[in-house]
Design a protein around this motif. Structure first.
Motif: not given
Length: 184
Positions: A1-6, A128-139, A144-146
């Motif tokens: 999953m390529p990520m661009t730098r924000p 759905a993938a974001l909801r599976n993450l722990p809260r701090r990782q999701r935040e 940072r990215v979105l």
């Protein structure tokens, strides 16, 4: 999953809004999505965003460069408050023998019917993938990215160190890459 730098918003890449109304217009959709992912309930998300915007009115005299971090901090706090209140109010529904750590899934598993464009499936999969993450990782990932906030601003919003933000983001990216591997 390529990520661009924000982009670094603190560096002034984007023009700052002149009024709080302009700021709200630019942030409301993203704020709603952030709240909806965290709360898993549309009406609660709308309430959280509305409350955050109302509270921001008390800070209208602050300089516009402080609005972004301040707004996301207020919204994040409101989301946590709603989550805690939900757990407290629903605590009476659990049997005495059940674990208090049982989380209720308020999410509607079906995709949002108002999203009639081609990326509906991709958005639902990401959520759905974001909801599976722990809260701090999701935040950390969302801010940072979105939202493309810089590390320092994200750390202020989350109330942690820059290193913690980087750790949470790294773990979130790894987990998302594993979850979304089949979607590529």
């Amino acid at each position: 999953m390529p990520m661009t730098r924000p982009a670094d918003h603190a560096a002034g890449d984007a023009p700052l809004p002149a009024t709080l109304d302009a700021f709200f217009a630019g942030v409301r959709t993203r704020a709603f999505r952030f709240a909806e992912i965290g709360l898993r309930h549309r009406e609660d998300a709308l309430d959280a965003v509305q409350d955050a915007m109302t509270r921001m009115l008390g800070y209208r005299e602050r300089p516009p460069e402080e609005w972004t971090a301040l707004f996301w901090t207020i919204l994040r706090s409101r989301i946590v408050d709603i989550q805690r209140r939900r757990i407290f109010r629903l605590g009476w529904m659990t049997e005495t023998g059940e674990s208090a750590d049982t989380t209720l899934d308020w999410a509607d598993e079906g995709p949002d019917p108002s999203r009639a464009h081609d990326s509906r499936e991709a958005y639902a999969t990401l959520v759905a993938a974001l909801r599976n993450l722990p809260r701090r990782q999701r935040e950390a990932f969302t801010l940072r990215v979105l939202e493309e906030l810089d590390v320092a601003t994200t750390a202020r919003v989350m109330g942690c160190s820059d290193g913690s933000v980087k750790t949470h983001l790294s773990r979130a990216r790894t987990a998302l890459q594993q979850q979304l591997e089949d979607f590529r």
